[in-house]
Design an enzyme around this catalytic site. Sequence first.
Site, PDB file in Angstrom:
ATOM      1  N   HIS A   1       0.885   5.347   1.129  1.00 17.28           N
ATOM      2  CA  HIS A   1       0.252   6.369   1.974  1.00 17.28           C
ATOM      3  C   HIS A   1       0.189   7.698   1.218  1.00 17.28           C
ATOM      4  CE1 HIS A   1       0.771   4.081   5.836  1.00 17.28           C
ATOM      5  NE2 HIS A   1       1.696   3.480   5.104  1.00 17.28           N
TER       6      HIS A   1
ATOM      7  N   HIS B   1       0.851  -1.199   0.000  1.00 18.54           N
ATOM      8  CA  HIS B   1       0.000   0.000   0.000  1.00 18.54           C
ATOM      9  C   HIS B   1       0.880   1.240   0.000  1.00 18.54           C
ATOM     10  CE1 HIS B   1       0.775  -1.190   4.160  1.00 18.54           C
ATOM     11  NE2 HIS B   1       0.830   0.105   4.411  1.00 18.54           N
TER      12      HIS B   1
HETATM   13  P1  5GP Z   1       2.230   0.397   7.141  1.00 19.85           P
HETATM   14  O1  5GP Z   1       2.872   0.576   8.472  1.00 19.85           O
HETATM   15  O2  5GP Z   1       2.028  -1.082   6.905  1.00 19.85           O
HETATM   16  O3  5GP Z   1       2.868   1.111   6.017  1.00 19.85           O
HETATM   17  O4  5GP Z   1       0.819   1.084   7.254  1.00 19.85           O
HETATM   18  C1  5GP Z   1      -0.358   0.457   7.612  1.00 19.85           C
HETATM   19  C2  5GP Z   1      -1.355   1.558   7.795  1.00 19.85           C
HETATM   20  O5  5GP Z   1      -2.619   0.973   7.914  1.00 19.85           O
HETATM   21  C3  5GP Z   1      -1.124   2.381   9.058  1.00 19.85           C
HETATM   22  O6  5GP Z   1      -0.975   3.744   8.707  1.00 19.85           O
HETATM   23  C4  5GP Z   1      -2.347   2.118   9.908  1.00 19.85           C
HETATM   24  O7  5GP Z   1      -2.786   3.274  10.567  1.00 19.85           O
HETATM   25  C5  5GP Z   1      -3.353   1.642   8.904  1.00 19.85           C
HETATM   26  N1  5GP Z   1      -4.300   0.653   9.393  1.00 19.85           N
HETATM   27  C6  5GP Z   1      -4.072  -0.351  10.268  1.00 19.85           C
HETATM   28  N2  5GP Z   1      -5.188  -1.098  10.433  1.00 19.85           N
HETATM   29  C7  5GP Z   1      -6.120  -0.544   9.614  1.00 19.85           C
HETATM   30  C8  5GP Z   1      -7.487  -0.875   9.340  1.00 19.85           C
HETATM   31  O8  5GP Z   1      -8.059  -1.804   9.881  1.00 19.85           O
HETATM   32  N3  5GP Z   1      -8.134  -0.089   8.432  1.00 19.85           N
HETATM   33  C9  5GP Z   1      -7.525   0.968   7.817  1.00 19.85           C
HETATM   34  N4  5GP Z   1      -8.265   1.670   6.947  1.00 19.85           N
HETATM   35  N5  5GP Z   1      -6.263   1.334   8.077  1.00 19.85           N
HETATM   36  C10 5GP Z   1      -5.557   0.562   8.956  1.00 19.85           C
END
Ligand code: 5GP
Length: 144
Positions: free
Chosen positions: A107, A105
């Site tokens: 951001h 993903h």
């Molecule tokens: P990563 O650390 O993997 O780049 O980012 C994961 C993102 O997903 C984080 O910014 C976190 O806030 C978000 N996130 C975690 N759980 C959920 C969820 O259940 N739904 C959504 N929409 N975002 C989530």
Amino acid sequence: MTVAVYDPNNIFAKILRGEMPAYKVYEDDQTIAFMDVMPQANGHALVLPKAPSRNLLDADPAIFASLFSTVQKVARASKKAFDAEGITVIQFNEAAAGQTVYHLHVHIIPRFEGVELKIHARDMEKAEILAANADRLRAALKAS
Ligand code: 5GP
């Protein structure tokens, strides 16, 4: 060396299968975008390819054109929707780099001069704010 594999039960895979809710703002055949529930700034959204991969490192390069086309669409719409001065685009690969959910993903974070990002993935935003921000971003995407 242990090779990390894609876990089909990660939270984003569940959202993609419709097993978990999300504040969805955009969807096409290859990508989806929804609000981050623990935003690092107001309006923080995420763009995902539908094809499964843990992150950039194991992704099929064939998905990048559609993924980054949606990243650009959402970034442009986000700037308008939140009247942002800039947009930060971030992508983390594996835990050591800050990744917490293992489906690739990107951001999309609206930014303003002098406003620091909040801590990554820590504080849950209120449902009504997430819903209102999703409405704003959806409207800007429709108008684009
Ligand atoms: P990563 O650390 O993997 O780049 O980012 C994961 C993102 O997903 C984080 O910014 C976190 O806030 C978000 N996130 C975690 N759980 C959920 C969820 O259940 N739904 C959504 N929409 N975002 C989530």
